[in-house]
Scaffold this motif. Structure first.
Motif, PDB file in Angstrom:
ATOM      1  N   GLY A  11      -6.097  15.897  -9.733  1.00  0.00           N
ATOM      2  CA  GLY A  11      -5.300  16.983  -9.169  1.00  0.00           C
ATOM      3  C   GLY A  11      -5.420  17.130  -7.665  1.00  0.00           C
ATOM      4  O   GLY A  11      -4.723  17.953  -7.069  1.00  0.00           O
ATOM      5  N   ASN A  12      -6.275  16.326  -7.030  1.00  0.00           N
ATOM      6  CA  ASN A  12      -6.527  16.441  -5.593  1.00  0.00           C
ATOM      7  C   ASN A  12      -5.696  15.405  -4.841  1.00  0.00           C
ATOM      8  O   ASN A  12      -5.718  14.213  -5.170  1.00  0.00           O
ATOM      9  N   LEU A  13      -4.976  15.856  -3.798  1.00  0.00           N
ATOM     10  CA  LEU A  13      -4.117  14.964  -3.024  1.00  0.00           C
ATOM     11  C   LEU A  13      -4.801  14.406  -1.777  1.00  0.00           C
ATOM     12  O   LEU A  13      -4.178  13.678  -0.996  1.00  0.00           O
ATOM     13  N   ASN A  14      -6.059  14.714  -1.571  1.00  0.00           N
ATOM     14  CA  ASN A  14      -6.788  14.268  -0.376  1.00  0.00           C
ATOM     15  C   ASN A  14      -7.217  12.806  -0.546  1.00  0.00           C
ATOM     16  O   ASN A  14      -8.376  12.500  -0.831  1.00  0.00           O
ATOM     17  N   ILE A  15      -6.270  11.903  -0.368  1.00  0.00           N
ATOM     18  CA  ILE A  15      -6.496  10.475  -0.601  1.00  0.00           C
ATOM     19  C   ILE A  15      -6.050   9.681   0.620  1.00  0.00           C
ATOM     20  O   ILE A  15      -4.917   9.823   1.086  1.00  0.00           O
ATOM     21  N   ALA A  16      -6.947   8.848   1.144  1.00  0.00           N
ATOM     22  CA  ALA A  16      -6.607   7.937   2.237  1.00  0.00           C
ATOM     23  C   ALA A  16      -6.165   6.618   1.626  1.00  0.00           C
ATOM     24  O   ALA A  16      -6.863   6.052   0.786  1.00  0.00           O
ATOM     25  N   CYS A  17      -4.997   6.116   2.032  1.00  0.00           N
ATOM     26  CA  CYS A  17      -4.390   4.946   1.388  1.00  0.00           C
ATOM     27  C   CYS A  17      -4.186   3.813   2.379  1.00  0.00           C
ATOM     28  O   CYS A  17      -3.656   4.024   3.480  1.00  0.00           O
ATOM     29  N   TRP A  18      -4.582   2.613   1.958  1.00  0.00           N
ATOM     30  CA  TRP A  18      -4.532   1.433   2.819  1.00  0.00           C
ATOM     31  C   TRP A  18      -3.947   0.251   2.061  1.00  0.00           C
ATOM     32  O   TRP A  18      -4.048   0.182   0.842  1.00  0.00           O
ATOM     33  N   TYR A  19      -3.363  -0.676   2.797  1.00  0.00           N
ATOM     34  CA  TYR A  19      -2.938  -1.943   2.203  1.00  0.00           C
ATOM     35  C   TYR A  19      -3.519  -3.083   3.038  1.00  0.00           C
ATOM     36  O   TYR A  19      -3.817  -2.920   4.236  1.00  0.00           O
ATOM     37  N   ALA A  20      -3.687  -4.238   2.398  1.00  0.00           N
ATOM     38  CA  ALA A  20      -4.278  -5.382   3.079  1.00  0.00           C
ATOM     39  C   ALA A  20      -3.215  -6.170   3.825  1.00  0.00           C
ATOM     40  O   ALA A  20      -2.199  -6.561   3.255  1.00  0.00           O
ATOM     41  N   ASP A  21      -3.464  -6.403   5.100  1.00  0.00           N
ATOM     42  CA  ASP A  21      -2.638  -7.291   5.910  1.00  0.00           C
ATOM     43  C   ASP A  21      -3.553  -8.436   6.341  1.00  0.00           C
ATOM     44  O   ASP A  21      -4.288  -8.322   7.310  1.00  0.00           O
ATOM     45  N   GLY A  22      -3.529  -9.524   5.568  1.00  0.00           N
ATOM     46  CA  GLY A  22      -4.530 -10.566   5.774  1.00  0.00           C
ATOM     47  C   GLY A  22      -5.880 -10.015   5.378  1.00  0.00           C
ATOM     48  O   GLY A  22      -6.043  -9.477   4.281  1.00  0.00           O
ATOM     49  N   ASP A  23      -6.854 -10.078   6.279  1.00  0.00           N
ATOM     50  CA  ASP A  23      -8.170  -9.514   5.981  1.00  0.00           C
ATOM     51  C   ASP A  23      -8.408  -8.224   6.757  1.00  0.00           C
ATOM     52  O   ASP A  23      -9.547  -7.848   7.039  1.00  0.00           O
ATOM     53  N   GLN A  24      -7.331  -7.538   7.105  1.00  0.00           N
ATOM     54  CA  GLN A  24      -7.430  -6.256   7.796  1.00  0.00           C
ATOM     55  C   GLN A  24      -6.770  -5.175   6.948  1.00  0.00           C
ATOM     56  O   GLN A  24      -5.761  -5.413   6.296  1.00  0.00           O
ATOM     57  N   TRP A  25      -7.352  -3.978   6.978  1.00  0.00           N
ATOM     58  CA  TRP A  25      -6.732  -2.839   6.319  1.00  0.00           C
ATOM     59  C   TRP A  25      -5.755  -2.177   7.265  1.00  0.00           C
ATOM     60  O   TRP A  25      -6.051  -1.982   8.446  1.00  0.00           O
ATOM     61  N   GLU A  26      -4.598  -1.839   6.759  1.00  0.00           N
ATOM     62  CA  GLU A  26      -3.599  -1.097   7.528  1.00  0.00           C
ATOM     63  C   GLU A  26      -3.265   0.178   6.770  1.00  0.00           C
ATOM     64  O   GLU A  26      -3.202   0.183   5.534  1.00  0.00           O
ATOM     65  N   ILE A  27      -3.044   1.252   7.503  1.00  0.00           N
ATOM     66  CA  ILE A  27      -2.723   2.538   6.881  1.00  0.00           C
ATOM     67  C   ILE A  27      -1.338   2.472   6.232  1.00  0.00           C
ATOM     68  O   ILE A  27      -0.389   1.972   6.832  1.00  0.00           O
ATOM     69  N   ILE A  28      -1.246   2.966   5.021  1.00  0.00           N
ATOM     70  CA  ILE A  28       0.063   3.061   4.360  1.00  0.00           C
ATOM     71  C   ILE A  28       0.819   4.243   4.957  1.00  0.00           C
ATOM     72  O   ILE A  28       0.396   5.391   4.841  1.00  0.00           O
ATOM     73  N   THR A  29       1.913   3.931   5.618  1.00  0.00           N
ATOM     74  CA  THR A  29       2.724   4.964   6.265  1.00  0.00           C
ATOM     75  C   THR A  29       4.074   5.154   5.585  1.00  0.00           C
ATOM     76  O   THR A  29       4.757   6.148   5.825  1.00  0.00           O
ATOM     77  N   ASP A  30       4.470   4.181   4.770  1.00  0.00           N
ATOM     78  CA  ASP A  30       5.749   4.280   4.054  1.00  0.00           C
ATOM     79  C   ASP A  30       5.515   3.877   2.603  1.00  0.00           C
ATOM     80  O   ASP A  30       5.413   2.691   2.282  1.00  0.00           O
ATOM     81  N   THR A  31       5.415   4.874   1.740  1.00  0.00           N
ATOM     82  CA  THR A  31       5.089   4.608   0.334  1.00  0.00           C
ATOM     83  C   THR A  31       6.273   4.071  -0.459  1.00  0.00           C
ATOM     84  O   THR A  31       6.130   3.743  -1.630  1.00  0.00           O
ATOM     85  N   SER A  32       7.431   3.963   0.190  1.00  0.00           N
ATOM     86  CA  SER A  32       8.603   3.469  -0.531  1.00  0.00           C
ATOM     87  C   SER A  32       8.516   1.969  -0.800  1.00  0.00           C
ATOM     88  O   SER A  32       9.187   1.460  -1.695  1.00  0.00           O
ATOM     89  N   TYR A  33       7.676   1.250  -0.023  1.00  0.00           N
ATOM     90  CA  TYR A  33       7.605  -0.199  -0.240  1.00  0.00           C
ATOM     91  C   TYR A  33       6.223  -0.820   0.006  1.00  0.00           C
ATOM     92  O   TYR A  33       5.937  -1.906  -0.482  1.00  0.00           O
ATOM     93  N   GLN A  34       5.338  -0.143   0.750  1.00  0.00           N
ATOM     94  CA  GLN A  34       4.100  -0.800   1.167  1.00  0.00           C
ATOM     95  C   GLN A  34       3.102  -1.018   0.025  1.00  0.00           C
ATOM     96  O   GLN A  34       2.290  -1.949   0.093  1.00  0.00           O
ATOM     97  N   TYR A  35       3.138  -0.195  -1.007  1.00  0.00           N
ATOM     98  CA  TYR A  35       2.252  -0.439  -2.151  1.00  0.00           C
ATOM     99  C   TYR A  35       2.652  -1.709  -2.884  1.00  0.00           C
ATOM    100  O   TYR A  35       1.819  -2.567  -3.173  1.00  0.00           O
ATOM    101  N   VAL A  36       3.925  -1.842  -3.189  1.00  0.00           N
ATOM    102  CA  VAL A  36       4.359  -2.954  -4.034  1.00  0.00           C
ATOM    103  C   VAL A  36       4.416  -4.270  -3.276  1.00  0.00           C
ATOM    104  O   VAL A  36       4.437  -5.340  -3.884  1.00  0.00           O
ATOM    105  N   GLN A  37       4.450  -4.230  -1.937  1.00  0.00           N
ATOM    106  CA  GLN A  37       4.533  -5.464  -1.174  1.00  0.00           C
ATOM    107  C   GLN A  37       3.169  -6.086  -0.892  1.00  0.00           C
ATOM    108  O   GLN A  37       3.105  -7.224  -0.429  1.00  0.00           O
TER     109      GLN A  37
END
Length: 205
Positions: free
Chosen positions: A98-124
């Motif tokens: 029930g808590n929305l306090n979640i920091a979300c990242w995606y892997a770009d090579g071996d670097q973490w990048e902040i997810i700023t657009d949830t419309s496509y960055q999770y699935v890509q």
């Protein structure tokens, strides 16, 4: 039919034919892309900024938000993790117990990048990193950390001076997360430390 009209008619037909030729490979590529394998590394962060537990899950689904949300939620539930993933009008939303306090990242090579657009960055991206429960902290909490712990947090440009001033970056790099899969890692206390966390969970949606 006069010559001018005939010429226009032939030109229009040619444009439609070229469009069909261009579109066909794209449709075929989409149909052949098939399911993707996703790996999600989750850290449970307490209000004092300490990581109390972590888990890694893997699941397989089609690369679209609805399939991702269903398969991810099923994979987390299978390991008793109260993390719900849903498709929304603007992409993907998540809540931990029930808590929305979640920091979300995606892997770009071996670097973490902040997810700023949830419309496509999770699935890509095949590798996702999440800090749940307390993914964001206030500047006051951040300033109380030793310098070594401060390095695990990055400033949130949209949360300056608020309770969301800094966001947790995963302790492990994307390559380290991938290395967990297929490996047995020792438990270090807590509810979620699974001796076979590397085995993951396969779910088709």
């Amino acid at each position: 039919m006069n010559t001018k009209i005939a010429y226009v008619f032939v030109t229009v037909l040619a444009v439609f034919a070229l469009g069909a030729i261009t579109l066909a490979p794209s449709v075929e590529a989409a149909e052949l892309s098939g399911p993707n394998t996703y790996t999600v590394y989750v850290e449970v962060v307490e209000p004092n900024g300490v990581v109390s537990d972590h888990v890694t899950v893997s699941f397989v689904c089609l690369p679209d938000n609805a399939s991702f949300a269903a398969a991810a939620t099923q994979a987390f539930a299978a390991k008793g993790i109260p993390l719900t993933v849903e498709e929304s009008s603007y992409g993907i939303t998540m809540s931990y117990d029930g808590n929305l306090n979640i920091a979300c990242w995606y892997a770009d090579g071996d670097q973490w990048e902040i997810i700023t657009d949830t419309s496509y960055q999770y699935v890509q991206s095949s590798t996702i990193g999440l800090a749940v429960k307390t993914g964001f902290i206030s500047e006051e909490v951040y300033k109380a950390f030793p310098d070594a712990d401060k390095a695990k947090w990055v400033e949130n440009e949209w949360g300056a001076g608020s309770e969301w001033a800094y966001m947790k970056c995963p302790d492990l790099s994307p390559s380290e997360v991938k290395g967990l899969m297929g490996s047995l890692i020792p438990a270090c206390g807590g509810v979620w430390n699974l001796s076979a966390v590397g085995s993951g969970f396969k779910a088709y949606a």
